[in-house]
Design a protein around this motif. Structure first.
Motif, PDB file in Angstrom:
ATOM      1  N   VAL A  67      56.365  28.323 -18.747  1.00  0.00           N
ATOM      2  CA  VAL A  67      55.049  27.813 -19.158  1.00  0.00           C
ATOM      3  C   VAL A  67      54.105  29.093 -18.975  1.00  0.00           C
ATOM      4  CG1 VAL A  67      53.120  26.365 -18.971  1.00  0.00           C
ATOM      5  CG2 VAL A  67      55.368  25.464 -18.756  1.00  0.00           C
ATOM      6  N   GLU A  68      53.989  29.631 -18.058  1.00  0.00           N
ATOM      7  CA  GLU A  68      53.128  30.709 -17.865  1.00  0.00           C
ATOM      8  C   GLU A  68      53.391  32.072 -18.538  1.00  0.00           C
ATOM      9  OE1 GLU A  68      53.355  31.893 -13.571  1.00  0.00           O
ATOM     10  OE2 GLU A  68      52.569  29.921 -12.963  1.00  0.00           O
ATOM     11  N   THR A  69      54.494  32.254 -18.823  1.00  0.00           N
ATOM     12  CA  THR A  69      55.037  33.391 -19.866  1.00  0.00           C
ATOM     13  C   THR A  69      54.493  33.092 -21.279  1.00  0.00           C
ATOM     14  OG1 THR A  69      56.625  34.165 -18.388  1.00  0.00           O
ATOM     15  CG2 THR A  69      56.611  34.712 -20.673  1.00  0.00           C
ATOM     16  N   ASN A  70      54.770  31.941 -21.707  1.00  0.00           N
ATOM     17  CA  ASN A  70      54.305  31.273 -23.199  1.00  0.00           C
ATOM     18  C   ASN A  70      52.702  31.350 -23.310  1.00  0.00           C
ATOM     19  OD1 ASN A  70      56.841  30.968 -23.872  1.00  0.00           O
ATOM     20  ND2 ASN A  70      56.896  28.855 -23.448  1.00  0.00           N
ATOM     21  N   TRP A  71      52.104  31.022 -22.131  1.00  0.00           N
ATOM     22  CA  TRP A  71      50.718  31.138 -22.205  1.00  0.00           C
ATOM     23  C   TRP A  71      50.212  32.491 -22.332  1.00  0.00           C
ATOM     24  CZ3 TRP A  71      47.573  26.798 -20.917  1.00  0.00           C
ATOM     25  CH2 TRP A  71      46.119  27.111 -20.543  1.00  0.00           C
TER      26      TRP A  71
ATOM     27  N   ARG B 205      42.777  40.191 -26.858  1.00  0.00           N
ATOM     28  CA  ARG B 205      43.144  41.357 -27.794  1.00  0.00           C
ATOM     29  C   ARG B 205      44.328  42.088 -26.759  1.00  0.00           C
ATOM     30  NH1 ARG B 205      37.903  43.827 -30.461  1.00  0.00           N
ATOM     31  NH2 ARG B 205      37.364  41.957 -31.638  1.00  0.00           N
ATOM     32  N   THR B 206      44.512  42.063 -25.603  1.00  0.00           N
ATOM     33  CA  THR B 206      45.281  42.814 -24.913  1.00  0.00           C
ATOM     34  C   THR B 206      45.712  41.890 -23.605  1.00  0.00           C
ATOM     35  OG1 THR B 206      43.829  43.925 -23.221  1.00  0.00           O
ATOM     36  CG2 THR B 206      44.324  45.081 -25.293  1.00  0.00           C
ATOM     37  N   VAL B 207      46.745  42.179 -22.911  1.00  0.00           N
ATOM     38  CA  VAL B 207      47.093  41.340 -21.846  1.00  0.00           C
ATOM     39  C   VAL B 207      46.011  41.053 -20.693  1.00  0.00           C
ATOM     40  CG1 VAL B 207      49.094  41.102 -20.153  1.00  0.00           C
ATOM     41  CG2 VAL B 207      49.653  41.607 -22.511  1.00  0.00           C
ATOM     42  N   LEU B 208      45.567  42.212 -20.278  1.00  0.00           N
ATOM     43  CA  LEU B 208      44.424  42.157 -19.248  1.00  0.00           C
ATOM     44  C   LEU B 208      43.107  41.767 -19.470  1.00  0.00           C
ATOM     45  CD1 LEU B 208      45.805  45.133 -17.266  1.00  0.00           C
ATOM     46  CD2 LEU B 208      46.651  42.623 -17.212  1.00  0.00           C
TER      47      LEU B 208
ATOM     48  N   ASN C 290      53.686  38.198 -16.230  1.00  0.00           N
ATOM     49  CA  ASN C 290      54.122  37.140 -17.327  1.00  0.00           C
ATOM     50  C   ASN C 290      54.515  37.779 -18.478  1.00  0.00           C
ATOM     51  OD1 ASN C 290      53.380  34.968 -15.557  1.00  0.00           O
ATOM     52  ND2 ASN C 290      51.360  34.859 -16.342  1.00  0.00           N
ATOM     53  N   VAL C 291      54.512  38.936 -18.839  1.00  0.00           N
ATOM     54  CA  VAL C 291      55.076  39.785 -19.889  1.00  0.00           C
ATOM     55  C   VAL C 291      55.987  40.749 -19.622  1.00  0.00           C
ATOM     56  CG1 VAL C 291      52.834  39.594 -21.335  1.00  0.00           C
ATOM     57  CG2 VAL C 291      53.247  41.748 -19.889  1.00  0.00           C
ATOM     58  N   GLY C 292      56.662  40.551 -18.251  1.00  0.00           N
ATOM     59  CA  GLY C 292      57.678  41.283 -17.922  1.00  0.00           C
ATOM     60  C   GLY C 292      57.636  42.428 -17.084  1.00  0.00           C
ATOM     61  N   PHE C 293      56.274  42.653 -16.621  1.00  0.00           N
ATOM     62  CA  PHE C 293      56.165  44.012 -15.992  1.00  0.00           C
ATOM     63  C   PHE C 293      56.096  43.450 -14.371  1.00  0.00           C
ATOM     64  CE2 PHE C 293      53.294  47.613 -14.198  1.00  0.00           C
ATOM     65  CZ  PHE C 293      54.376  48.585 -14.501  1.00  0.00           C
ATOM     66  N   ASP C 294      57.381  43.487 -13.715  1.00  0.00           N
ATOM     67  CA  ASP C 294      57.315  43.056 -12.551  1.00  0.00           C
ATOM     68  C   ASP C 294      58.436  43.602 -11.727  1.00  0.00           C
ATOM     69  OD1 ASP C 294      56.545  41.495 -10.377  1.00  0.00           O
ATOM     70  OD2 ASP C 294      56.795  39.353 -11.150  1.00  0.00           O
ATOM     71  N   TRP C 295      58.373  43.388 -10.512  1.00  0.00           N
ATOM     72  CA  TRP C 295      59.723  43.659  -9.713  1.00  0.00           C
ATOM     73  C   TRP C 295      61.014  42.868 -10.032  1.00  0.00           C
ATOM     74  CZ3 TRP C 295      58.979  47.733  -6.542  1.00  0.00           C
ATOM     75  CH2 TRP C 295      57.786  48.160  -6.028  1.00  0.00           C
ATOM     76  N   GLU C 296      61.800  43.444 -10.371  1.00  0.00           N
ATOM     77  CA  GLU C 296      63.332  42.616 -10.438  1.00  0.00           C
ATOM     78  C   GLU C 296      63.747  42.058  -9.141  1.00  0.00           C
ATOM     79  OE1 GLU C 296      66.244  45.120 -12.203  1.00  0.00           O
ATOM     80  OE2 GLU C 296      65.032  45.576 -13.953  1.00  0.00           O
ATOM     81  N   ASN C 297      63.555  42.820  -7.983  1.00  0.00           N
ATOM     82  CA  ASN C 297      64.022  42.090  -7.019  1.00  0.00           C
ATOM     83  C   ASN C 297      62.673  41.766  -6.052  1.00  0.00           C
ATOM     84  OD1 ASN C 297      64.797  41.482  -4.361  1.00  0.00           O
ATOM     85  ND2 ASN C 297      66.764  42.613  -4.365  1.00  0.00           N
ATOM     86  N   ARG C 298      62.234  40.990  -5.485  1.00  0.00           N
ATOM     87  CA  ARG C 298      60.881  41.063  -4.911  1.00  0.00           C
ATOM     88  C   ARG C 298      61.034  41.631  -3.603  1.00  0.00           C
ATOM     89  NH1 ARG C 298      60.076  34.644  -2.956  1.00  0.00           N
ATOM     90  NH2 ARG C 298      62.005  34.494  -1.400  1.00  0.00           N
ATOM     91  N   ALA C 299      62.172  41.651  -3.044  1.00  0.00           N
ATOM     92  CA  ALA C 299      62.419  42.406  -1.446  1.00  0.00           C
ATOM     93  C   ALA C 299      61.878  43.741  -1.767  1.00  0.00           C
ATOM     94  CB  ALA C 299      63.566  42.192  -1.084  1.00  0.00           C
ATOM     95  N   ASP C 300      61.983  44.570  -3.021  1.00  0.00           N
ATOM     96  CA  ASP C 300      61.672  45.820  -3.076  1.00  0.00           C
ATOM     97  C   ASP C 300      60.228  46.089  -2.926  1.00  0.00           C
ATOM     98  OD1 ASP C 300      64.375  46.028  -3.927  1.00  0.00           O
ATOM     99  OD2 ASP C 300      64.347  46.383  -5.819  1.00  0.00           O
ATOM    100  N   VAL C 301      59.468  45.276  -3.007  1.00  0.00           N
ATOM    101  CA  VAL C 301      58.008  45.463  -2.700  1.00  0.00           C
ATOM    102  C   VAL C 301      57.834  46.110  -1.258  1.00  0.00           C
ATOM    103  CG1 VAL C 301      57.333  43.131  -1.948  1.00  0.00           C
ATOM    104  CG2 VAL C 301      55.661  44.569  -3.232  1.00  0.00           C
TER     105      VAL C 301
END
Length: 262
Positions: A116-120, A132-135, A157-168
């Motif tokens: 839902v968040e991604t579609n939003w 006009r832009t994501v941010l 929400n547009v895919g720019f995120d950590w693949e594994n949260r532990a890597d943060v």
């Protein structure tokens, strides 16, 4: 207490009628403008935020009423300018909610709230008059901590995120190291920048572990205030001033406060 649809509508109507009267007969209400109300609106929203953290339903209800008053007030001013009224505000909101929930009012399928968040975000980029832009939808005036969380959420929400949260955590440790290195140089601007990077990384970690960083920090603020007030109270009971106490003595009272919390 539950009210019928008619009772809710009538209650809102009474508030609108009262505001109409005040706008004519009260000197203070009559002179208000969008600009003059702005600071009060911000204050009321923060008071609502405090009530929500407290969990006190009576306080939440009262603060919601104060925020509602401001929404109705701005709508009244818009009506006087023949720009819009509360019905226009409600209709625009309703249309937006329907458009942004195609999984409810259309044939789009979603698996979970993350979908839902991604579609939003994708919908907001497509809709007429939308971002006009994501941010672009992140308000400039947001407090920095909340803004950091919002820009991270929108990017995620547009895919720019950590693949594994532990890597943060490697990123957090990297930023701590960079702060420590910059302390040696004592270049204030660069040090401020590195502290900002560290805080941003910690906010990211909180988000990834489903913790609202603003709520978390406010809980700690309140905990600190409560414990420090305890130190001050106990010092007064002993006929002493905090300025005359040693750090060790204050630490002992701090630990006493922690023990009482448990």
């Amino acid at each position: 207490m539950r009210h019928t649809r008619n009772e809710k509508t009538e209650a809102l109507g009474r508030v609108i009628d009262t505001l109409d009267i005040l706008r004519v007969k009260c000197p203070w209400d009559a002179k208000q403008t969008n600009e003059s109300l702005r600071a009060n609106t911000i204050e009321e929203v923060y008071e609502l935020a405090g009530a929500l953290l407290s969990g006190n339903n009576d306080e939440i209800r009262k603060e919601l009423g104060d925020v509602l008053l401001h929404i109705l007030f701005y709508s009244k001013i818009g009506e006087e300018k023949e720009a819009f009224d509360i019905a226009d505000v409600a209709d625009a909101l309703n249309s937006k909610l329907i458009f942004r929930h195609p999984h409810v009012f259309g044939d789009v399928k979603v698996k979970d709230s993350h979908n839902v968040e991604t579609n939003w975000e994708q919908i907001k980029l497509r809709e007429k008059g939308g971002n006009r832009t994501v941010l672009a939808g992140v308000p400039e005036a947001l407090p920095a901590l909340i803004k950091a969380c919002r820009v991270q959420e929108k990017a995620a929400n547009v895919g720019f995120d950590w693949e594994n949260r532990a890597d943060v955590w490697a990123k957090v440790r990297e930023e701590v190291t960079e702060v420590e290195a910059e302390i040696e140089n004592m270049d204030h601007d660069r040090l401020e920048s590195e502290f900002g990077d560290l805080l941003f990384a910690v906010v990211n970690a909180a988000r990834l572990y489903k913790v609202n960083p603003d709520n978390a920090l406010e809980r700690t603020n309140r905990k600190f205030i409560s414990r420090f007030n305890h130190i001050e109270k106990r010092a007064a009971e002993q006929g002493r001033r905090l300025a005359d106490m040693t750090l060790a003595e204050m630490d002992a009272l701090w630990n006493e406060a922690k023990t009482q919390e448990k």
